[in-house]
Scaffold this motif. Structure first.
Motif, PDB file in Angstrom:
ATOM      1  N   THR A 271       0.846  -1.187   0.000  1.00  0.00           N
ATOM      2  CA  THR A 271       0.000   0.000   0.000  1.00  0.00           C
ATOM      3  C   THR A 271       0.881   1.236   0.000  1.00  0.00           C
ATOM      4  O   THR A 271       1.808   1.341   0.788  1.00  0.00           O
ATOM      5  CB  THR A 271      -0.916  -0.005   1.236  1.00  0.00           C
ATOM      6  OG1 THR A 271      -1.715  -1.187   1.187  1.00  0.00           O
ATOM      7  CG2 THR A 271      -1.815   1.199   1.255  1.00  0.00           C
ATOM      8  N   LYS A 272       0.581   2.161  -0.863  1.00  0.00           N
ATOM      9  CA  LYS A 272       1.343   3.404  -0.991  1.00  0.00           C
ATOM     10  C   LYS A 272       0.435   4.573  -0.662  1.00  0.00           C
ATOM     11  O   LYS A 272      -0.529   4.848  -1.381  1.00  0.00           O
ATOM     12  CB  LYS A 272       1.887   3.560  -2.418  1.00  0.00           C
ATOM     13  CG  LYS A 272       2.709   2.378  -2.902  1.00  0.00           C
ATOM     14  CD  LYS A 272       4.026   2.317  -2.179  1.00  0.00           C
ATOM     15  CE  LYS A 272       4.882   1.208  -2.754  1.00  0.00           C
ATOM     16  NZ  LYS A 272       6.130   1.062  -2.087  1.00  0.00           N
ATOM     17  N   LYS A 273       0.731   5.251   0.443  1.00  0.00           N
ATOM     18  CA  LYS A 273      -0.087   6.366   0.895  1.00  0.00           C
ATOM     19  C   LYS A 273       0.778   7.439   1.526  1.00  0.00           C
ATOM     20  O   LYS A 273       1.794   7.142   2.126  1.00  0.00           O
ATOM     21  CB  LYS A 273      -1.107   5.900   1.933  1.00  0.00           C
ATOM     22  CG  LYS A 273      -2.091   4.875   1.426  1.00  0.00           C
ATOM     23  CD  LYS A 273      -3.021   4.434   2.523  1.00  0.00           C
ATOM     24  CE  LYS A 273      -3.955   3.363   2.003  1.00  0.00           C
ATOM     25  NZ  LYS A 273      -4.870   2.882   3.029  1.00  0.00           N
ATOM     26  N   VAL A 274       0.323   8.673   1.387  1.00  0.00           N
ATOM     27  CA  VAL A 274       0.900   9.812   2.085  1.00  0.00           C
ATOM     28  C   VAL A 274      -0.243  10.439   2.854  1.00  0.00           C
ATOM     29  O   VAL A 274      -1.262  10.794   2.266  1.00  0.00           O
ATOM     30  CB  VAL A 274       1.499  10.834   1.090  1.00  0.00           C
ATOM     31  CG1 VAL A 274       1.969  12.062   1.823  1.00  0.00           C
ATOM     32  CG2 VAL A 274       2.602  10.215   0.269  1.00  0.00           C
ATOM     33  N   ALA A 275      -0.108  10.560   4.168  1.00  0.00           N
ATOM     34  CA  ALA A 275      -1.205  11.091   4.976  1.00  0.00           C
ATOM     35  C   ALA A 275      -0.672  12.043   6.041  1.00  0.00           C
ATOM     36  O   ALA A 275       0.426  11.870   6.554  1.00  0.00           O
ATOM     37  CB  ALA A 275      -1.969   9.949   5.634  1.00  0.00           C
ATOM     38  N   ARG A 276      -1.492  13.023   6.358  1.00  0.00           N
ATOM     39  CA  ARG A 276      -1.207  13.965   7.434  1.00  0.00           C
ATOM     40  C   ARG A 276      -2.532  14.254   8.133  1.00  0.00           C
ATOM     41  O   ARG A 276      -3.596  14.163   7.531  1.00  0.00           O
ATOM     42  CB  ARG A 276      -0.617  15.285   6.916  1.00  0.00           C
ATOM     43  CG  ARG A 276       0.654  15.145   6.094  1.00  0.00           C
ATOM     44  CD  ARG A 276       1.846  14.771   6.958  1.00  0.00           C
ATOM     45  NE  ARG A 276       3.096  14.854   6.223  1.00  0.00           N
ATOM     46  CZ  ARG A 276       3.631  13.856   5.532  1.00  0.00           C
ATOM     47  NH1 ARG A 276       3.014  12.689   5.441  1.00  0.00           N
ATOM     48  NH2 ARG A 276       4.794  14.013   4.912  1.00  0.00           N
ATOM     49  N   SER A 277      -2.452  14.684   9.401  1.00  0.00           N
ATOM     50  CA  SER A 277      -3.660  14.974  10.182  1.00  0.00           C
ATOM     51  C   SER A 277      -3.549  16.316  10.875  1.00  0.00           C
ATOM     52  O   SER A 277      -2.449  16.817  11.114  1.00  0.00           O
ATOM     53  CB  SER A 277      -3.873  13.890  11.248  1.00  0.00           C
ATOM     54  OG  SER A 277      -4.078  12.637  10.668  1.00  0.00           O
ATOM     55  N   VAL A 278      -4.703  16.857  11.219  1.00  0.00           N
ATOM     56  CA  VAL A 278      -4.800  18.079  11.997  1.00  0.00           C
ATOM     57  C   VAL A 278      -6.055  17.955  12.865  1.00  0.00           C
ATOM     58  O   VAL A 278      -7.006  17.270  12.477  1.00  0.00           O
ATOM     59  CB  VAL A 278      -4.877  19.330  11.089  1.00  0.00           C
ATOM     60  CG1 VAL A 278      -6.173  19.398  10.306  1.00  0.00           C
ATOM     61  CG2 VAL A 278      -4.669  20.612  11.871  1.00  0.00           C
ATOM     62  N   VAL A 279      -6.043  18.604  14.020  1.00  0.00           N
ATOM     63  CA  VAL A 279      -7.233  18.663  14.866  1.00  0.00           C
ATOM     64  C   VAL A 279      -7.872  20.032  14.657  1.00  0.00           C
ATOM     65  O   VAL A 279      -7.206  21.069  14.764  1.00  0.00           O
ATOM     66  CB  VAL A 279      -6.893  18.421  16.349  1.00  0.00           C
ATOM     67  CG1 VAL A 279      -8.121  18.635  17.231  1.00  0.00           C
ATOM     68  CG2 VAL A 279      -6.350  17.004  16.527  1.00  0.00           C
TER      69      VAL A 279
ATOM     70  N   GLU B 202      -6.039  13.782   5.838  1.00  0.00           N
ATOM     71  CA  GLU B 202      -6.071  13.789   4.376  1.00  0.00           C
ATOM     72  C   GLU B 202      -5.019  12.803   3.896  1.00  0.00           C
ATOM     73  O   GLU B 202      -3.882  12.820   4.365  1.00  0.00           O
ATOM     74  CB  GLU B 202      -5.773  15.175   3.808  1.00  0.00           C
ATOM     75  CG  GLU B 202      -5.832  15.182   2.285  1.00  0.00           C
ATOM     76  CD  GLU B 202      -5.456  16.509   1.653  1.00  0.00           C
ATOM     77  OE1 GLU B 202      -5.484  16.580   0.415  1.00  0.00           O
ATOM     78  OE2 GLU B 202      -5.116  17.464   2.390  1.00  0.00           O
ATOM     79  N   THR B 203      -5.405  11.966   2.937  1.00  0.00           N
ATOM     80  CA  THR B 203      -4.508  10.943   2.413  1.00  0.00           C
ATOM     81  C   THR B 203      -4.474  11.003   0.897  1.00  0.00           C
ATOM     82  O   THR B 203      -5.520  11.068   0.247  1.00  0.00           O
ATOM     83  CB  THR B 203      -4.987   9.531   2.835  1.00  0.00           C
ATOM     84  OG1 THR B 203      -5.080   9.472   4.252  1.00  0.00           O
ATOM     85  CG2 THR B 203      -4.038   8.455   2.338  1.00  0.00           C
ATOM     86  N   PHE B 204      -3.273  10.995   0.349  1.00  0.00           N
ATOM     87  CA  PHE B 204      -3.073  10.765  -1.084  1.00  0.00           C
ATOM     88  C   PHE B 204      -2.722   9.286  -1.198  1.00  0.00           C
ATOM     89  O   PHE B 204      -1.683   8.848  -0.705  1.00  0.00           O
ATOM     90  CB  PHE B 204      -1.943  11.639  -1.619  1.00  0.00           C
ATOM     91  CG  PHE B 204      -1.531  11.325  -3.033  1.00  0.00           C
ATOM     92  CD1 PHE B 204      -2.415  11.476  -4.079  1.00  0.00           C
ATOM     93  CD2 PHE B 204      -0.254  10.865  -3.307  1.00  0.00           C
ATOM     94  CE1 PHE B 204      -2.034  11.185  -5.389  1.00  0.00           C
ATOM     95  CE2 PHE B 204       0.144  10.576  -4.598  1.00  0.00           C
ATOM     96  CZ  PHE B 204      -0.747  10.732  -5.639  1.00  0.00           C
TER      97      PHE B 204
ATOM     98  N   ILE C 199      -0.574  18.595   1.121  1.00  0.00           N
ATOM     99  CA  ILE C 199      -1.416  18.252   2.269  1.00  0.00           C
ATOM    100  C   ILE C 199      -1.013  19.083   3.478  1.00  0.00           C
ATOM    101  O   ILE C 199      -1.871  19.587   4.212  1.00  0.00           O
ATOM    102  CB  ILE C 199      -1.323  16.741   2.576  1.00  0.00           C
ATOM    103  CG1 ILE C 199      -1.999  15.927   1.462  1.00  0.00           C
ATOM    104  CG2 ILE C 199      -1.945  16.424   3.935  1.00  0.00           C
ATOM    105  CD1 ILE C 199      -1.740  14.428   1.545  1.00  0.00           C
ATOM    106  N   GLU C 200       0.274  19.254   3.690  1.00  0.00           N
ATOM    107  CA  GLU C 200       0.766  20.049   4.818  1.00  0.00           C
ATOM    108  C   GLU C 200       0.353  21.509   4.718  1.00  0.00           C
ATOM    109  O   GLU C 200       0.320  22.220   5.722  1.00  0.00           O
ATOM    110  CB  GLU C 200       2.283  19.918   4.923  1.00  0.00           C
ATOM    111  CG  GLU C 200       2.703  18.521   5.378  1.00  0.00           C
ATOM    112  CD  GLU C 200       4.167  18.200   5.138  1.00  0.00           C
ATOM    113  OE1 GLU C 200       4.911  19.072   4.615  1.00  0.00           O
ATOM    114  OE2 GLU C 200       4.568  17.074   5.458  1.00  0.00           O
ATOM    115  N   GLN C 201       0.043  21.972   3.523  1.00  0.00           N
ATOM    116  CA  GLN C 201      -0.458  23.335   3.346  1.00  0.00           C
ATOM    117  C   GLN C 201      -1.986  23.380   3.351  1.00  0.00           C
ATOM    118  O   GLN C 201      -2.578  24.373   3.758  1.00  0.00           O
ATOM    119  CB  GLN C 201       0.087  23.925   2.050  1.00  0.00           C
ATOM    120  CG  GLN C 201       1.589  24.118   2.081  1.00  0.00           C
ATOM    121  CD  GLN C 201       2.152  24.591   0.758  1.00  0.00           C
ATOM    122  OE1 GLN C 201       1.482  25.246  -0.022  1.00  0.00           O
ATOM    123  NE2 GLN C 201       3.403  24.240   0.497  1.00  0.00           N
TER     124      GLN C 201
END
Length: 145
Positions: free
Chosen positions: A3-11, A105-107, A130-132
């Protein structure tokens, strides 16, 4: 295939329903897009649902148009779309006990030719976008509250 994913989160200090309303409105996507490629909606519904198609004006060096289709949908919790490429943009919302919501958010490029995506540098470009995007979405939603 791995599985290939790039993900980041924020509250975000808002209920999941309010955040989902923004994500499910393609007219709002340019308001929080951190990649600076999404310029506006050209066709589609006001509110997305499973199977909905929506077209966007885009710009990455040159202008182009992209049609997306919603491929995952759980109201107020999950929405994902893809275009004719097999990769997906996924948004997951997790309500927290204090009334805030964790947004991830995940690509996801596990559905595509991942080697070509890696060679072209898309995973790292999408990570930066995503970080932006997440801080922009946070500000947009929290300022509306």
């Amino acid at each position: 295939m791995a599985t290939k994913k790039v993900a980041r989160s924020v509250v975000i200090a808002a209920p999941a329903e309010e955040i989902f309303d923004v994500l499910a409105s393609p007219y709002r996507h340019p308001d929080f897009d951190g990649s600076s490629t999404v310029k506006g909606q050209i066709h589609g519904p006001d509110r997305l649902e499973l199977g909905a198609e929506f077209g966007m004006d885009m710009r990455l060096g040159v202008g182009y148009r992209m049609t997306n289709r919603v491929v995952e949908f759980v109201p107020d919790r999950l929405i994902a779309w893809r275009h004719l490429g097999a990769h997906r943009w996924r948004w997951e919302l997790e309500p927290l006990a204090d009334g805030t919501t964790r947004v991830t958010e995940t690509f996801d490029y596990s559905y595509a030719m991942s080697f070509a995506y890696q060679l072209a540098g898309w995973p790292s470009r999408n990570a930066r976008a995503i970080e932006q995007t997440l801080p922009r979405l946070k500000l947009l939603v929290e300022d509306a509250a």
